[in-house]
Design a protein around this motif. Structure first.
Motif, PDB file in Angstrom:
ATOM      1  N   TYR A 409       1.028  -1.074  -0.102  1.00 19.59           N
ATOM      2  CA  TYR A 409      -0.048  -0.023   0.054  1.00 19.59           C
ATOM      3  C   TYR A 409       0.818   1.191   0.181  1.00 19.59           C
ATOM      4  O   TYR A 409       1.419   1.466   0.997  1.00 19.59           O
ATOM      5  CB  TYR A 409      -0.859  -0.251   0.925  1.00 19.59           C
ATOM      6  N   VAL A 410       0.975   1.764  -0.992  1.00 21.82           N
ATOM      7  CA  VAL A 410       2.034   2.889  -1.353  1.00 21.82           C
ATOM      8  C   VAL A 410       1.089   4.345  -0.741  1.00 21.82           C
ATOM      9  O   VAL A 410       0.119   4.578  -1.567  1.00 21.82           O
ATOM     10  CB  VAL A 410       2.162   3.174  -2.665  1.00 21.82           C
ATOM     11  N   ARG A 411       1.833   5.235  -0.062  1.00 20.16           N
ATOM     12  CA  ARG A 411       1.051   6.343   0.288  1.00 20.16           C
ATOM     13  C   ARG A 411       1.720   7.507  -0.521  1.00 20.16           C
ATOM     14  O   ARG A 411       0.942   8.282  -0.877  1.00 20.16           O
ATOM     15  CB  ARG A 411       1.452   6.681   1.920  1.00 20.16           C
ATOM     16  N   ARG A 547     -12.696   0.163  -1.083  1.00 22.08           N
ATOM     17  CA  ARG A 547     -11.294  -0.245  -1.079  1.00 22.08           C
ATOM     18  C   ARG A 547     -11.099  -1.099  -0.023  1.00 22.08           C
ATOM     19  O   ARG A 547     -11.698  -0.750   1.157  1.00 22.08           O
ATOM     20  CB  ARG A 547     -10.371   0.837  -0.905  1.00 22.08           C
ATOM     21  N   TRP A 548     -10.417  -1.905  -0.004  1.00 25.49           N
ATOM     22  CA  TRP A 548      -9.782  -2.881   1.116  1.00 25.49           C
ATOM     23  C   TRP A 548      -8.466  -3.295   0.789  1.00 25.49           C
ATOM     24  O   TRP A 548      -8.039  -3.898  -0.010  1.00 25.49           O
ATOM     25  CB  TRP A 548     -10.842  -4.262   1.042  1.00 25.49           C
ATOM     26  N   ILE A 549      -7.592  -2.775   1.845  1.00 28.33           N
ATOM     27  CA  ILE A 549      -6.354  -3.005   1.765  1.00 28.33           C
ATOM     28  C   ILE A 549      -5.962  -4.611   2.345  1.00 28.33           C
ATOM     29  O   ILE A 549      -6.119  -4.873   3.528  1.00 28.33           O
ATOM     30  CB  ILE A 549      -5.359  -2.063   2.585  1.00 28.33           C
ATOM     31  N   SER A 550      -5.844  -5.370   1.328  1.00 33.20           N
ATOM     32  CA  SER A 550      -5.555  -6.861   1.868  1.00 33.20           C
ATOM     33  C   SER A 550      -3.912  -7.057   1.971  1.00 33.20           C
ATOM     34  O   SER A 550      -3.260  -6.323   1.660  1.00 33.20           O
ATOM     35  CB  SER A 550      -6.227  -7.730   0.642  1.00 33.20           C
ATOM     36  N   GLY A 553      -2.118  -6.591  -1.288  1.00 37.87           N
ATOM     37  CA  GLY A 553      -2.388  -5.135  -2.052  1.00 37.87           C
ATOM     38  C   GLY A 553      -3.864  -4.920  -2.111  1.00 37.87           C
ATOM     39  O   GLY A 553      -4.915  -5.577  -1.599  1.00 37.87           O
ATOM     40  N   PRO A 554      -4.260  -3.688  -2.524  1.00 34.20           N
ATOM     41  CA  PRO A 554      -5.729  -3.044  -2.420  1.00 34.20           C
ATOM     42  C   PRO A 554      -6.538  -3.952  -3.377  1.00 34.20           C
ATOM     43  O   PRO A 554      -6.044  -4.340  -4.217  1.00 34.20           O
ATOM     44  CB  PRO A 554      -5.462  -1.655  -2.992  1.00 34.20           C
ATOM     45  N   VAL A 555      -7.729  -3.994  -2.634  1.00 32.42           N
ATOM     46  CA  VAL A 555      -8.632  -4.741  -3.475  1.00 32.42           C
ATOM     47  C   VAL A 555      -9.784  -3.529  -3.919  1.00 32.42           C
ATOM     48  O   VAL A 555     -10.321  -2.826  -3.109  1.00 32.42           O
ATOM     49  CB  VAL A 555      -9.506  -5.747  -2.711  1.00 32.42           C
ATOM     50  N   ARG A 556     -10.040  -3.436  -5.045  1.00 31.83           N
ATOM     51  CA  ARG A 556     -10.831  -2.387  -5.899  1.00 31.83           C
ATOM     52  C   ARG A 556     -11.739  -2.748  -6.275  1.00 31.83           C
ATOM     53  O   ARG A 556     -11.840  -3.626  -7.236  1.00 31.83           O
ATOM     54  CB  ARG A 556     -10.035  -1.696  -6.832  1.00 31.83           C
ATOM     55  N   VAL A 557     -13.254  -2.220  -5.972  1.00 29.90           N
ATOM     56  CA  VAL A 557     -14.410  -2.656  -6.477  1.00 29.90           C
ATOM     57  C   VAL A 557     -14.989  -1.094  -6.982  1.00 29.90           C
ATOM     58  O   VAL A 557     -15.242  -0.280  -6.058  1.00 29.90           O
ATOM     59  CB  VAL A 557     -15.407  -3.143  -5.709  1.00 29.90           C
ATOM     60  N   SER A 576     -10.388  -5.398  -9.383  1.00 31.84           N
ATOM     61  CA  SER A 576      -9.095  -5.585  -9.505  1.00 31.84           C
ATOM     62  C   SER A 576      -8.326  -5.599  -8.233  1.00 31.84           C
ATOM     63  O   SER A 576      -8.730  -5.118  -7.101  1.00 31.84           O
ATOM     64  CB  SER A 576      -8.334  -4.296 -10.437  1.00 31.84           C
ATOM     65  N   ILE A 577      -7.394  -6.397  -8.053  1.00 27.02           N
ATOM     66  CA  ILE A 577      -6.546  -6.726  -6.944  1.00 27.02           C
ATOM     67  C   ILE A 577      -5.159  -6.695  -7.285  1.00 27.02           C
ATOM     68  O   ILE A 577      -4.648  -6.964  -8.288  1.00 27.02           O
ATOM     69  CB  ILE A 577      -6.972  -8.265  -6.497  1.00 27.02           C
ATOM     70  N   GLY A 578      -4.360  -6.101  -6.366  1.00 25.81           N
ATOM     71  CA  GLY A 578      -2.733  -5.843  -6.522  1.00 25.81           C
ATOM     72  C   GLY A 578      -2.315  -4.586  -6.101  1.00 25.81           C
ATOM     73  O   GLY A 578      -3.017  -3.877  -5.967  1.00 25.81           O
ATOM     74  N   PRO A 579      -1.046  -4.658  -6.329  1.00 32.40           N
ATOM     75  CA  PRO A 579      -0.337  -3.234  -5.626  1.00 32.40           C
ATOM     76  C   PRO A 579      -0.681  -2.147  -6.886  1.00 32.40           C
ATOM     77  O   PRO A 579      -1.077  -2.393  -7.888  1.00 32.40           O
ATOM     78  CB  PRO A 579       1.240  -3.547  -5.861  1.00 32.40           C
TER      79      PRO A 579
END
Length: 581
Positions: A409-411, A547-550, A553-557, A576-579
């Motif tokens: 998770y990049v800030r 968003r959910w930080i798994s 990497g982030p899970v995006r719906v 989509s899922i991933g960095p």
């Protein structure tokens, strides 16, 4: 028997009564700022009794030492005349046995002592080294500043660390003096260093390696006799760890074994697990549901060669890739790569089955990851209802770089990449292509961030119909223009079917707010087009998402809505899922 028990209980209560009557201590400090108040509180003998009982005689003894403790607590901060102006302690009245002592302290810090002269004496040969020069220039407190002895100590340690990191292993301070005049509130700092001789780095010996003698020497970033450098030692550690051969790497310089100021270095390694297997389920609206699996051989032989096989089986995408790598460790982390890949792709606009071969050289170049080599691609495809077949032999070069503290998770971070391809007379059609993409992530607040993304591409080709789908430009999808299906944006043929374009231009902006540490919402706006020539037509969409930080990497719906497009309308779901980088 009952009477004896009652008497024992009564005696116990009478014994405990004085203890129960004792109380804890609350200290209230005024007259000075929070930092100084915290220093005073930490130095008070009363402080440990904040949650402990204190008898009245104990309180008298503890309070008597307060004035001296206040003075000693503030001297390191430059306040040599601090004093307790007023103070008191009293026992709160009440009916319960756990009453509190309240101690009130009003403190006058007085006039601070300031540095009126700062004399730092460092020999010129050491001072010319960048790290030493920075440490000396950054020395605090500076002239005119309050004499903060903690800053002084940290600065002195930083200078010594810089000297030792650059090879002055015998460095010492020949003078370290602070002259304080409490009457005039002035201080003079005098420091001088004797760096001594500058050591050099020597030969490296490896223990525990599974490779032929001499292979690991390629990882050593210095030549015997170069000046000692802590950065060089760290670079060796990072290279060996990054090679993915070892479970443990220890780099130990041995200054006690130095001869003629040359320090030998001993490296101990332990092999990692040789074969790594991976498998998992995946889902994305671009690819559908599927599984992926892989096997990676960290080393095939005593020369460090590697191999990896990765497969993906999804509803609309199937791939298999085999790669053989011959590492050539060194300053640029060079490697020769040979591979084969198979692709079976079935999207809303195309179907393709191709086999590819690749041979390239990869290396680090000025902080970028780069590669250059030859690709061969052959297969059948259907685009826009039209069948095609081609065989292409082309050169490909790539350049990329990314920066981000946390890959999951990049800030704050960014990534850029560029790929160039050129095919000539040995191909079904001659072509030249350039593709660029970039991502920028910036944290606006602890729970908010903005993500900007852009993609651009251009193709010059003799026969566009001879390009397979993977060498044409399309827009639309999870990582393109959300609100549109995967690869559904681009030039159309006479039947109105998307066939892809020569050029690409796409931009995206996403704002995320996290209402819980790992859960957030997003708003986004995407736009762009895949097109031919200058016939750019904006396709734009807006939407919102979850968003959910798994752990991976982030899970995006995301839910996207195209704006003003006769070919697309209504709600479109994207997962989509991933960095992010």
């Amino acid at each position: 028997m009952a009477g004896r028990a009652s008497r024992v209980l009564l005696v116990s209560l009478l014994t405990l009564a004085p203890v129960l009557a004792q109380a804890s201590v609350q200290v209230q400090i005024s007259g000075i700022d929070k930092v100084l108040a915290a220093a005073v509180r930490a130095n008070l003998a009363l402080t440990p009794y904040a949650d402990r009982a204190v008898s009245e005689p104990q309180m008298r003894r503890l309070y008597a030492s307060v004035p001296d403790e206040v003075r000693k607590a503030l001297e390191p901060y430059g306040y040599f005349g601090a004093r307790l102006v007023a103070g008191s302690y009293k026992r709160a009245t009440g009916k319960t046995a756990d009453e509190n002592w309240t101690v009130t302290l009003h403190i006058a810090a007085g006039t601070p002592v300031r540095v009126t002269a700062l004399q730092l004496d460092m020999p010129a040969d050491a001072l010319q080294l960048p790290a030493v020069h920075r440490a000396v220039r950054a020395f605090v407190p500076r002239t005119g500043a309050i004499l903060d002895q903690a800053l002084y100590t940290r600065s002195k340690q930083a200078v010594m660390a810089a000297l030792q990191a650059d090879g002055y292993l015998d460095a010492r301070a020949t003078q370290h003096e602070i002259a304080v005049n409490t009457a005039t509130h002035r201080a003079v700092i005098k420091l001088a260093w004797a760096p001594g001789p500058r050591y050099k780095l020597g030969a490296v010996t490896f223990t525990g390696s599974q490779f032929v003698p001499g292979f690991l020497q390629r990882f050593v970033p210095w030549r015997v006799g170069e000046f000692y450098s802590q950065d060089a030692l760290l670079q060796l550690q990072q290279r060996l760890t990054g090679a993915d051969y070892f479970a443990m790497v220890e780099v130990n310089p041995e200054p006690r074994q130095a001869r003629d100021l040359v320090v030998p270095v001993a490296v101990t390694v332990a092999p990692a697990k040789r074969t790594v297997y991976s498998a998992g389920a995946l889902y994305g609206t671009d690819t559908g549901a599927g599984i992926e699996a892989g096997v990676r051989r960290r080393w095939l032989n005593r020369y460090g060669h590697k191999a990896a096989l990765d497969t993906l089986l999804a509803q609309r995408l199937k791939t298999a890739a085999l790669i053989y790598t011959i590492p050539r460790p060194g300053q640029d982390n060079k490697a020769f790569n040979f591979g084969a890949n198979w692709l079976d792709s079935n999207t809303a606009t195309s179907r393709s089955r191709t086999l590819g071969l690749v041979a390239n050289e990869s290396r680090e170049w000025r902080g970028f990851s780069s590669s250059f080599g030859l690709d061969a691609l052959s297969g059948d495809y259907v685009v826009g209802g039209e069948n095609g077949n081609s065989t292409l032999l082309y050169a490909e070069a790539s350049l990329g770089k990314k920066k981000g503290a946390n890959p999951v998770y990049v800030r704050n971070g960014w990534a850029v990449s560029a790929v160039g391809r050129a095919g000539g007379p040995l191909s079904t059609t001659a072509f030249t292509q350039l593709a660029l993409d970039g991502t920028w992530i910036h944290s606006l607040a602890p729970r908010d961030r903005i993500i900007l993304r852009g993609d651009a591409g251009a193709t010059w080709v003799q026969d566009f119909n001879a390009l397979p789908p993977q060498l044409r430009f399309f827009a639309g999808g999870d990582r393109s223009i959300r609100g549109y299906g995967y690869q559904t944006v681009g030039p159309r043929n006479a039947q109105g079917l998307v066939i892809g374009g020569r050029n690409l231009l796409v931009a995206s902006a996403t704002y995320e707010h996290y209402f819980l540490p790992k859960w957030g919402v997003a708003l986004f706006a995407d736009g762009g087009d895949a097109f031919n020539g200058s016939a750019f037509q904006m396709h734009q969409a807006i939407g919102f998402g979850l968003r959910w930080i798994s752990p991976v990497g982030p899970v995006r719906v995301d839910f996207g809505f195209p704006i003003g497009d006769r070919h697309a309308h209504g709600l479109s779901l994207h997962i989509s899922i991933g960095p992010d980088l």
